[in-house]
Scaffold this motif. Structure first.
Motif, PDB file in Angstrom:
ATOM      1  N   TYR A 120       0.882  -1.169   0.000  1.00  0.00           N
ATOM      2  CA  TYR A 120       0.000   0.000   0.000  1.00  0.00           C
ATOM      3  C   TYR A 120       0.912   1.210   0.000  1.00  0.00           C
ATOM      4  CZ  TYR A 120      -4.368   2.574   0.984  1.00  0.00           C
ATOM      5  OH  TYR A 120      -5.459   3.406   0.904  1.00  0.00           O
ATOM      6  N   ASN A 140      -1.224   0.300   6.420  1.00  0.00           N
ATOM      7  CA  ASN A 140      -0.870  -1.114   6.586  1.00  0.00           C
ATOM      8  C   ASN A 140      -2.090  -1.865   7.145  1.00  0.00           C
ATOM      9  OD1 ASN A 140       1.249  -2.812   5.973  1.00  0.00           O
ATOM     10  ND2 ASN A 140       2.380  -2.494   7.872  1.00  0.00           N
ATOM     11  N   ALA A 157       3.993  -0.898   3.592  1.00  0.00           N
ATOM     12  CA  ALA A 157       3.158   0.307   3.515  1.00  0.00           C
ATOM     13  C   ALA A 157       4.064   1.523   3.630  1.00  0.00           C
ATOM     14  CB  ALA A 157       2.127   0.311   4.636  1.00  0.00           C
TER      15      ALA A 157
END
Ligand SMILES: NC(=O)c1ccc[n+]([C@@H]2O[C@H](COP(=O)([O-])OP(=O)(O)OC[C@H]3O[C@@H](n4cnc5c(N)ncnc54)[C@H](O)[C@@H]3O)[C@@H](O)[C@H]2O)c1
Length: 379
Positions: free
Chosen positions: A153, A183, A256
């Motif tokens: 992400y 996350n 993330a």
């Protein structure tokens, strides 16, 4: 609804749209929207289409005319509002991460269980049709035994060192940085698609340690704002990553970051199993890539499934437009709220519940502990 900015707008739109497209078991009345700033909340009421505006969340939570409380405030107020709402007997939809830490989340789960109120944590990405379809395929055994879950992400909105110290960069308000903010979403998708984690090993890093304090006169929303001359300490992570194992033997690899220039809201998930693989990319969210190892050798390759088939072939999309007439980000909230409303009428929570929010927080905290101690942590 408590909180009226980014998520307040997304949820208001979804409350309004859900009955236009989904068969709901009750009518929805947008009664009261609440925030701290009287002028701001009145403007939001007018634009987002609510009947009343309030600056007193306790009065809203205790209003007997209201059945549902939708929490869209920064993370440090979720627990207090949700626990009060449960005590008042309201059904609760709460934004993620559920609380600031595991202790708060446990208290929230206890409160909703004790009050027996319908509860849901808003991990809206579960209700992207391609993701819900991936889950159905995995459940039906299309991938066989799962070996790998990898997810990334990536965003880029705080690369500039002059970007101010907004609430998302203050541990006291947010709990953690990139970790709990984004996350958390790919941890939720991991739990949804593959199962529970058994142990994790994490790395968390802060690239920019100090930032200009937010200019209170120009205070923006959680993703924007203007910096003043005074500096303050960044108390959260800018990037968080971890490897881990699932209880079913699969391996996990998650990353993330808010420091990937060019990546705006890039969520990529890949799952590999003994019979095939699935790949999802949020920036092309109507599609799912599927490799089936049982295809004839000369014809093997990733199929590109356009997840827009009605008639129950693909989840949710049959309620929107004809095949190929694609949907977007806002629809994930409409799906979430449509399912939530029917759950409230049925008196039975649907996934993801506060319990899922707690499990998510347990993974977040285990990764944090691992990053701090440089050791593997069991869940
Ligand atoms: N599901 C998702 O994809 C997603 C995306 C973004 C944010 N979120 C989550 O949604 C929540 C809100 O984030 P946002 O980006 O909308 O934040 P934001 O800063 O844009 O808005 C926060 C709102 O909360 C209000 N508020 C703050 N404290 C309050 C209080 N004590 N009483 C009443 N109102 C209060 C503010 O006035 C503002 O309207 C966070 O928990 C965040 O993690 C989820």
């Amino acid at each position: 609804m408590i909180g009226y900015r980014f998520m307040g707008k997304a949820h208001s739109n979804a409350w309004r749209q859900a009955p236009h497209f989904f068969p709901l078991k009750a009518k929805i009345k947008l009664d009261t929207i609440c925030g701290r700033n009287a002028k701001g909340v009145e403007a939001a009421r007018d634009q987002l289409g609510w009947e009343n505006a309030s600056t007193d969340w306790e009065a809203v939570v205790n209003n007997p005319a209201i059945d549902i409380i939708d929490i869209n405030t920064p993370n440090d107020s979720h627990a207090e509002i949700a626990i009060a709402a449960a005590r008042a007997g309201k059904a609760i939809l709460c934004e993620k991460p559920l609380g600031l830490n595991v202790k708060q989340c446990e208290e929230m789960v206890t409160a909703v269980k004790k009050a027996r109120v319908v509860n849901m944590v808003c991990h809206n990405y579960r209700r992207i049709p391609a993701i819900a379809h991936a889950r159905k395929m995995i459940e039906a055994g299309a991938l066989g035994n799962i070996f790998h879950y990898r997810a990334r992400y990536a965003q880029d909105w705080i690369v500039d060192p002059n970007f101010p110290l907004v609430w998302r960069l203050q541990k006291g308000v947010s709990g953690s940085g990139t970790h709990g903010d984004i996350n958390a979403h790919i941890i939720d998708l991991a739990r949804y698609l593959v199962g529970e984690f058994s142990d994790v090993c994490g790395l968390m890093h802060t690239f920019i340690k100090e930032r200009p304090l937010e200019d209170s006169a120009a205070k923006g929303d959680g993703l924007g704002g203007k910096g003043s001359r005074k500096m303050g300490k960044v108390t959260v992570d800018d990037a968080a990553m971890f490897i881990g194992r699932f209880k079913n033997g699969a391996l996990a690899n998650l990353e993330a970051t808010r420091f990937a220039l060019g990546r705006k809201n890039n969520i990529v998930v890949e799952v590999n199993g003994s019979k095939g693989s699935l790949v999802f990319d949020f920036e092309d969210m109507n599609r799912l890539k599927f490799f089936n190892n049982e295809d004839p050798a000369g014809l093997q390759g990733f199929r590109d499934i356009l997840v827009t088939e009605p008639g129950g072939k693909h989840p949710f999309v049959g309620n929107w437009w004809p095949p190929g007439h694609i949907i977007g980000y806002e629809h994930t909230f409409v799906h979430t709220i449509a399912d939530f409303v029917n759950a409230v009428v049925d008196g039975k929570s649907v996934q993801p519940t506060f319990e899922d929010g707690l499990r998510n927080e347990q993974v977040l905290e285990a990764v944090e502990q691992s990053a701090k101690t440089q050791k593997w942590i069991k869940l």
